[in-house]
Enzyme design. Structure first.
Site, PDB file in Angstrom:
ATOM      1  N   ASP A  91       0.853  -1.182   0.000  1.00 33.58           N
ATOM      2  CA  ASP A  91       0.000   0.000   0.000  1.00 33.58           C
ATOM      3  C   ASP A  91       0.892   1.236   0.000  1.00 33.58           C
ATOM      4  O   ASP A  91       1.622   1.475   0.972  1.00 33.58           O
ATOM      5  CB  ASP A  91      -0.904   0.028   1.240  1.00 33.58           C
ATOM      6  N   LYS A 153      -7.109   3.446  -2.874  1.00 40.34           N
ATOM      7  CA  LYS A 153      -7.422   3.351  -1.440  1.00 40.34           C
ATOM      8  C   LYS A 153      -7.700   4.742  -0.894  1.00 40.34           C
ATOM      9  O   LYS A 153      -6.986   5.697  -1.201  1.00 40.34           O
ATOM     10  CB  LYS A 153      -6.249   2.701  -0.704  1.00 40.34           C
ATOM     11  N   LYS A 182     -10.303   0.203  -2.018  1.00 33.73           N
ATOM     12  CA  LYS A 182     -10.088  -0.128  -0.615  1.00 33.73           C
ATOM     13  C   LYS A 182     -10.474   1.072   0.239  1.00 33.73           C
ATOM     14  O   LYS A 182     -10.005   2.179   0.021  1.00 33.73           O
ATOM     15  CB  LYS A 182      -8.630  -0.506  -0.343  1.00 33.73           C
TER      16      LYS A 182
END
Length: 227
Positions: A91, A153, A182
């Site tokens: 991430d 995300k 996400k």
């Protein structure tokens, strides 16, 4: 949607500055017990965690975290180092200032470079929605899509706000059809989690959903309870 379905979409997360190996091991134990999508942990613990869980649980870590203003070269090194240590998912945080300045090519090229450094592992791109205007979120959706990331995300959870229902719906509506979403930050319980999934989140970054299940929050620990 059942509790089991929700847990299967959770990156069970512990990114606290003070996290010890004992804390990380407990998170890994919970991830394996509750069959979460992964555990998301600091990079310094990736190799140890991978040795501990083996193939029983994917390991996720963060790079350029939480501010996103490291150089592209530094982020690529972090990504390749994490992969070498056994990370299955990465991430990354975008350079938010570059996006706000209209330097879209820089942001796109950086994401593409980090994706290459991931060597086939999943890349999730954190855009920190709480700091962006709607126009900037729209550009971020386009950039992440063009760069070939796997996920967009919402948040680090370390800034001024986390995922909102409105942002999840917005990202799902505007990111490429092959890019997953996400939601992270502020997902407090199973009801929040189910709402985010219904609005288009494929994955959830949270430390509190497993805790809620363990504590019997929302009235049940049953894996077949519906939300």
């Amino acid at each position: 949607m059942t509790t089991t379905d929700i847990l299967a979409r959770c990156d069970h997360t512990l990114l606290s500055t003070t996290a010890t190996w004992e804390d990380i091991r407990a998170v890994c134990d919970d991830g394996m017990r509750y069959r979460t999508a992964s555990v998301c942990i600091p990079a310094m613990y990736v190799a140890r965690a991978k040795a501990y869980v083996g193939d029983r649980l994917p390991i996720c870590t963060v790079i350029g975290f939480p501010c996103g203003y490291a150089t592209t070269a530094a982020k690529c090194f972090e990504a390749s180092d994490a992969v070498a240590n056994g990370a299955d998912e990465i991430d990354m945080v975008i350079p938010v200032g570059a996006l706000k300045a209209g330097e879209d090519d820089y942001v796109r090229d950086e994401i593409a470079a980090v994706k290459a450094a991931c060597a086939g592992r999943t890349l999730k791109v954190i855009i920190e929605t709480c700091l962006l205007t709607e126009e900037e979120k729209l550009r971020a959706c386009r950039i992440v899509t063009e760069a070939g990331a796997d996920f967009i995300k919402t948040s680090t959870g370390f800034s001024t706000g986390g995922a909102t229902r409105e942002d999840v719906a917005f990202l799902r509506a505007n990111v490429g059809k092959d890019i997953k979403v996400k939601a992270a930050g502020g997902i407090a319980n199973l009801t929040d989690a189910a709402d985010m999934i219904a609005l288009g989140a494929d994955r959830l970054g949270t430390s509190r959903v497993v805790a809620a299940v363990k504590a019997g929050a929302d009235g049940t620990t049953s894996p077949n309870a519906s939300y």
